[in-house]
Design an enzyme around this catalytic site. Structure first.
Site, PDB file in Angstrom:
ATOM      1  N   GLU A 225       9.982  -3.865  17.347  1.00 37.09           N
ATOM      2  CA  GLU A 225       8.684  -3.713  16.535  1.00 37.09           C
ATOM      3  C   GLU A 225       8.899  -4.364  15.214  1.00 37.09           C
ATOM      4  O   GLU A 225       9.924  -3.966  14.567  1.00 37.09           O
ATOM      5  CB  GLU A 225       8.314  -2.283  16.379  1.00 37.09           C
ATOM      6  CG  GLU A 225       6.883  -2.247  15.504  1.00 37.09           C
ATOM      7  CD  GLU A 225       6.637  -0.592  15.576  1.00 37.09           C
ATOM      8  OE1 GLU A 225       7.636   0.212  15.162  1.00 37.09           O
ATOM      9  OE2 GLU A 225       5.225  -0.329  15.509  1.00 37.09           O
TER      10      GLU A 225
ATOM     11  N   SER B  76       8.081   6.026  13.313  1.00 39.07           N
ATOM     12  CA  SER B  76       8.838   5.138  14.261  1.00 39.07           C
ATOM     13  C   SER B  76       9.313   5.822  15.303  1.00 39.07           C
ATOM     14  O   SER B  76       9.682   7.029  15.197  1.00 39.07           O
ATOM     15  CB  SER B  76       9.629   4.405  13.285  1.00 39.07           C
ATOM     16  OG  SER B  76      10.587   5.300  12.768  1.00 39.07           O
TER      17      SER B  76
ATOM     18  N   LYS C 298       3.390  16.973   5.212  1.00 39.00           N
ATOM     19  CA  LYS C 298       4.454  16.215   4.596  1.00 39.00           C
ATOM     20  C   LYS C 298       4.139  14.821   4.888  1.00 39.00           C
ATOM     21  O   LYS C 298       4.460  14.010   5.793  1.00 39.00           O
ATOM     22  CB  LYS C 298       5.807  16.584   5.214  1.00 39.00           C
ATOM     23  CG  LYS C 298       7.096  16.341   4.360  1.00 39.00           C
ATOM     24  CD  LYS C 298       7.367  14.845   4.059  1.00 39.00           C
ATOM     25  CE  LYS C 298       7.734  13.961   5.078  1.00 39.00           C
ATOM     26  NZ  LYS C 298       7.642  12.618   4.397  1.00 39.00           N
TER      27      LYS C 298
ATOM     28  N   GLU D  22       6.561   9.447   1.781  1.00 43.56           N
ATOM     29  CA  GLU D  22       6.951   9.575   0.307  1.00 43.56           C
ATOM     30  C   GLU D  22       6.638   8.198  -0.375  1.00 43.56           C
ATOM     31  O   GLU D  22       6.689   7.969  -1.294  1.00 43.56           O
ATOM     32  CB  GLU D  22       8.384   9.811   0.139  1.00 43.56           C
ATOM     33  CG  GLU D  22       9.444   8.918   0.732  1.00 43.56           C
ATOM     34  CD  GLU D  22       9.541   8.994   2.393  1.00 43.56           C
ATOM     35  OE1 GLU D  22       8.767   9.410   2.987  1.00 43.56           O
ATOM     36  OE2 GLU D  22      10.718   8.852   2.680  1.00 43.56           O
TER      37      GLU D  22
ATOM     38  N   CYS E  54       0.093   0.623  14.460  1.00 47.43           N
ATOM     39  CA  CYS E  54       0.838   1.101  15.656  1.00 47.43           C
ATOM     40  C   CYS E  54       0.171   0.263  16.562  1.00 47.43           C
ATOM     41  O   CYS E  54       0.586   0.124  17.884  1.00 47.43           O
ATOM     42  CB  CYS E  54       0.770   2.310  15.808  1.00 47.43           C
ATOM     43  SG  CYS E  54      -0.585   3.208  16.181  1.00 47.43           S
TER      44      CYS E  54
ATOM     45  N   PHE F   1       3.766   5.686   6.462  1.00 47.33           N
ATOM     46  CA  PHE F   1       3.148   5.051   5.403  1.00 47.33           C
ATOM     47  C   PHE F   1       1.987   4.207   5.626  1.00 47.33           C
ATOM     48  O   PHE F   1       1.193   3.943   4.797  1.00 47.33           O
ATOM     49  CB  PHE F   1       4.229   4.200   4.771  1.00 47.33           C
ATOM     50  CG  PHE F   1       4.448   2.926   5.434  1.00 47.33           C
ATOM     51  CD1 PHE F   1       3.410   1.823   5.358  1.00 47.33           C
ATOM     52  CD2 PHE F   1       5.378   2.657   6.408  1.00 47.33           C
ATOM     53  CE1 PHE F   1       3.673   0.438   5.882  1.00 47.33           C
ATOM     54  CE2 PHE F   1       5.699   1.281   6.863  1.00 47.33           C
ATOM     55  CZ  PHE F   1       4.701   0.258   6.755  1.00 47.33           C
TER      56      PHE F   1
HETATM   57  P1  NAD Z   1       9.063   6.483   9.577  1.00 46.83           P
HETATM   58  O1  NAD Z   1       9.368   7.064  11.019  1.00 46.83           O
HETATM   59  O2  NAD Z   1      10.106   5.619   8.774  1.00 46.83           O
HETATM   60  O3  NAD Z   1       8.433   7.588   8.798  1.00 46.83           O
HETATM   61  C1  NAD Z   1       7.562   8.675   9.257  1.00 46.83           C
HETATM   62  C2  NAD Z   1       7.970   9.907   8.614  1.00 46.83           C
HETATM   63  O4  NAD Z   1       9.180  10.278   8.975  1.00 46.83           O
HETATM   64  C3  NAD Z   1       7.651   9.728   7.236  1.00 46.83           C
HETATM   65  O5  NAD Z   1       6.937  11.102   6.513  1.00 46.83           O
HETATM   66  C4  NAD Z   1       9.206   9.995   6.562  1.00 46.83           C
HETATM   67  O6  NAD Z   1       9.338  10.549   5.558  1.00 46.83           O
HETATM   68  C5  NAD Z   1       9.840  10.557   7.805  1.00 46.83           C
HETATM   69  N1  NAD Z   1      11.136  10.189   8.057  1.00 46.83           N
HETATM   70  C6  NAD Z   1      11.874   8.925   7.779  1.00 46.83           C
HETATM   71  N2  NAD Z   1      13.022   8.954   8.154  1.00 46.83           N
HETATM   72  C7  NAD Z   1      13.340  10.165   8.461  1.00 46.83           C
HETATM   73  C8  NAD Z   1      14.569  10.740   9.195  1.00 46.83           C
HETATM   74  N3  NAD Z   1      15.891  10.164   8.977  1.00 46.83           N
HETATM   75  N4  NAD Z   1      14.427  12.062   9.546  1.00 46.83           N
HETATM   76  C9  NAD Z   1      13.263  12.847   9.120  1.00 46.83           C
HETATM   77  N5  NAD Z   1      12.384  12.404   8.968  1.00 46.83           N
HETATM   78  C10 NAD Z   1      12.451  10.961   8.535  1.00 46.83           C
HETATM   79  O7  NAD Z   1       7.620   5.387  10.039  1.00 46.83           O
HETATM   80  P2  NAD Z   1       7.009   4.606   8.722  1.00 46.83           P
HETATM   81  O8  NAD Z   1       7.734   3.407   8.409  1.00 46.83           O
HETATM   82  O9  NAD Z   1       6.592   5.492   7.767  1.00 46.83           O
HETATM   83  O10 NAD Z   1       5.667   4.099   9.776  1.00 46.83           O
HETATM   84  C11 NAD Z   1       5.729   3.015  10.401  1.00 46.83           C
HETATM   85  C12 NAD Z   1       6.016   3.437  11.837  1.00 46.83           C
HETATM   86  O11 NAD Z   1       5.067   4.325  12.443  1.00 46.83           O
HETATM   87  C13 NAD Z   1       5.588   2.446  12.724  1.00 46.83           C
HETATM   88  O12 NAD Z   1       6.749   2.356  13.812  1.00 46.83           O
HETATM   89  C14 NAD Z   1       4.137   2.392  13.585  1.00 46.83           C
HETATM   90  O13 NAD Z   1       4.332   1.983  14.847  1.00 46.83           O
HETATM   91  C15 NAD Z   1       4.301   3.876  13.637  1.00 46.83           C
HETATM   92  N6  NAD Z   1       2.997   4.653  14.004  1.00 46.83           N
HETATM   93  C16 NAD Z   1       2.658   4.905  14.903  1.00 46.83           C
HETATM   94  C17 NAD Z   1       1.500   5.439  15.174  1.00 46.83           C
HETATM   95  C18 NAD Z   1       1.036   5.913  16.653  1.00 46.83           C
HETATM   96  O14 NAD Z   1       0.054   6.560  16.745  1.00 46.83           O
HETATM   97  N7  NAD Z   1       2.078   5.950  17.560  1.00 46.83           N
HETATM   98  C19 NAD Z   1       0.420   5.464  14.270  1.00 46.83           C
HETATM   99  C20 NAD Z   1       0.755   4.976  13.097  1.00 46.83           C
HETATM  100  C21 NAD Z   1       2.099   4.486  12.876  1.00 46.83           C
END
Ligand code: NAD
Length: 495
Positions: free
Chosen positions: A379, A225, A172, A175, A280, A148
């Site tokens: 985090e 994450s 994808k 959401e 991140c 997000f």
């Molecule tokens: P998230 O892991 O909750 O969601 C990321 C994606 O995974 C979304 O599209 C979501 O729909 C999907 N998802 C969520 N739960 C799932 C599940 N149980 N099974 C399958 N798919 C699932 O992350 P977020 O809250 O949207 O974003 C924040 C996180 O992203 C933070 O931890 C941040 O550090 C990380 N991030 C990392 C980088 C990097 O380059 N390392 C860059 C940006 C963000």
């Protein structure tokens, strides 16, 4: 109410039997809804991408690059409108959104160089009369699953390079923030991208699982994450796909006693509280070494308490906007109680700042944090800066060894020795020296380590091109007949 559409085979679709809410974090109100795809829609999107693959893969790289040049011009022309969409659905300030859109445009600029980036290698006469060459082919249908926190930039980390390499793509998006991705799809459509080359499906776990297990998806790019990154990596590779999965982070900012206090404090403030800490590459643990700790904490609290916090969608200029959701705001706020209960000192408490119905919380500084405390290890992904005081450089470096992540870390110093020790020994993949957020730009790979990245080839730069291509090596031997040998001008003259 707006409904974010799936994009499948060039057609936008808003129908569905299940929808999720899309909030405006500045107001706390639902502003749109998003259809939640299941395996059926995913299957249709993958089928569309698969049908479009032969034509797109055979389109000359020069023509694919021309498509990307057109897309780059579209993005530049609509950058402001895209930035406003990012702000409306994510909540970051408009200047932060503009910067993120600019970083995304740079990825397209990088991808425009694809004819040069795709060039292979050749060695004539590697053995007598044998030539050898290696070239790069697309891998097939690629999927991107995005978080997000950068609704336009992170999708742009992926699909421009994948498409430039001759692949077709299914995105994808998160959401929580589907609207920017939809805008990207519309703009690419206006550039004349053939139907099915770029598709979007919205949804959550069910939709992701359908992509991870789909037999016709060849490669998965994921950013999110750590827990989900690990899951995506394991599930995707188990199903025979190549996967690059970037995860969460806990980034340290070491401040040596010889650092320029004013400049360092400004850099830490931007690193910790920029985008409300939802980056991140956010600096989340300040590590002042020795006597600089007291003045640093004092100046950080003073600066942070002067930051204006408020809605970002109404044209007003504020220093910090809301976080993504009410639940996330409450989770971030709860960390301050966790810190207090574990014996840390809340030097600045941002709870209650901002007012209104938006998901607002002000910047907080937690001092005298011990490395074993939760606020030093987990985090938080919000505007909370933990301060872990260290006695010397060695103690500061050792902190990096004991956290599971390894995305970024920075040092502030005037000492070449300290900077060199830090660069060489700190256990993280992206290093800043007098730079608060050492996020590489499009031409360099985003090299997270440890639990911040699962896979081999990183996102961005030439590694991205390598991820989205597979190599083919050809050995060629042509036998000359006796008559042809006699005709050969070189052999005839004996030179
Ligand atoms: P998230 O892991 O909750 O969601 C990321 C994606 O995974 C979304 O599209 C979501 O729909 C999907 N998802 C969520 N739960 C799932 C599940 N149980 N099974 C399958 N798919 C699932 O992350 P977020 O809250 O949207 O974003 C924040 C996180 O992203 C933070 O931890 C941040 O550090 C990380 N991030 C990392 C980088 C990097 O380059 N390392 C860059 C940006 C963000």
């Amino acid at each position: 109410m707006i409904t974010a559409g799936h994009l499948i085979a060039g057609q936008w679709r808003t129908a569905g039997d299940r929808f999720g809410p899309v909030f405006n974090p500045s107001t706390g109100k639902e502003q749109a809804r998003v259809p939640m795809a299941g395996p059926e829609e995913v299957d249709e999107a993958v089928a569309a991408a698969r049908a479009a693959l032969p034509g797109w893969a055979e389109t000359p790289a020069v023509e694919r690059a021309q498509m990307l040049f057109r897309f780059r011009e579209k993005l530049v022309a609509h950058a402001e409108d895209l930035a406003r969409t990012v702000t409306r659905e994510h909540g970051k300030t408009i200047s932060e959104s503009r910067a993120s859109v600019q970083r995304g445009i740079e990825m397209v600029e990088f991808a425009c160089g694809i004819p040069s980036l795709l060039m292979g290698q050749v060695l004539p006469n590697i053995a007598s009369n044998v030539d050898c060459e290696t070239v790069r082919h697309p891998v097939g249908v690629c999927a991107g699953i995005t978080p997000f926190n950068f609704p336009a930039m992170v999708p742009l980390w992926m699909f421009p390079v994948a498409l430039a390499c001759g692949n077709t793509f299914v995105l994808k998006p998160s959401e929580k923030v589907p609207l920017s991705a939809v805008r990207l799809g519309e703009l690419l459509g206006e550039c004349g991208i053939p139907a099915g080359v770029f598709n979007i499906v919205h949804g959550g776990k069910e939709c992701v699982d359908a992509l991870l297990t789909h037999p016709h998806v060849a490669a998965i790019s994921f950013v999110g994450s750590t827990a989900i990154a690990k899951y995506v990596y394991e599930m995707g590779t188990k199903h025979g796909k190549r996967v690059q999965a970037a995860g969460g982070a806990k980034n340290h900012l070491i401040v040596m006693p010889d650092a320029d206090l004013e400049q360092t404090a400004r850099a830490i403030q931007a690193a910790a509280f920029g985008c409300a800490g939802e980056r991140c590459m956010a600096g989340s643990v300040a590590v002042p070494v020795g006597k600089i700790a007291d003045p640093l904490v004092e100046i950080l609290c003073r600066q942070a308490s002067a930051m204006s916090v408020g809605p970002t969608d109404n044209g007003a200029t504020v220093d910090m906007g809301p976080v993504i959701s009410r639940e996330h705001r409450d989770k971030v706020a709860a960390y301050l109680d966790v810190a207090k209960n574990e014996g840390a000192t809340v030097a600045l408490d941002g709870r209650g700042k901002g007012g209104g119905d938006g998901f607002l919380i002000g910047p907080s500084v937690v001092d005298k944090v011990a490395p074993a405390m939760r606020v030093a290890k987990e985090e938080i992904f919000g505007p909370v800066l933990s301060v872990v005081r260290a006695g010397d450089l060695e103690e500061a470096l050792s902190l990096g060894r004991n956290v599971p992540y390894g995305n970024g870390a920075s040092i502030f110093t005037r000492s070449g020795y300290a900077a060199r020790q830090f660069k060489h020994h700190f256990n993280a993949g992206m290093i800043g020296i007098n730079v608060g957020v050492p996020a590489p730009m499009a031409w360099f790979p985003f090299t997270g380590w440890n639990q911040s990245f699962f896979g081999d080839l990183h996102i961005q730069g030439v590694e991205g091109v390598h991820f989205y291509t597979r190599q083919k090596t050809t050995m060629t031997r042509w036998f000359a007949s006796a008559a042809e040998s006699a005709q050969d001008p070189i052999w005839k003259t004996g030179k």
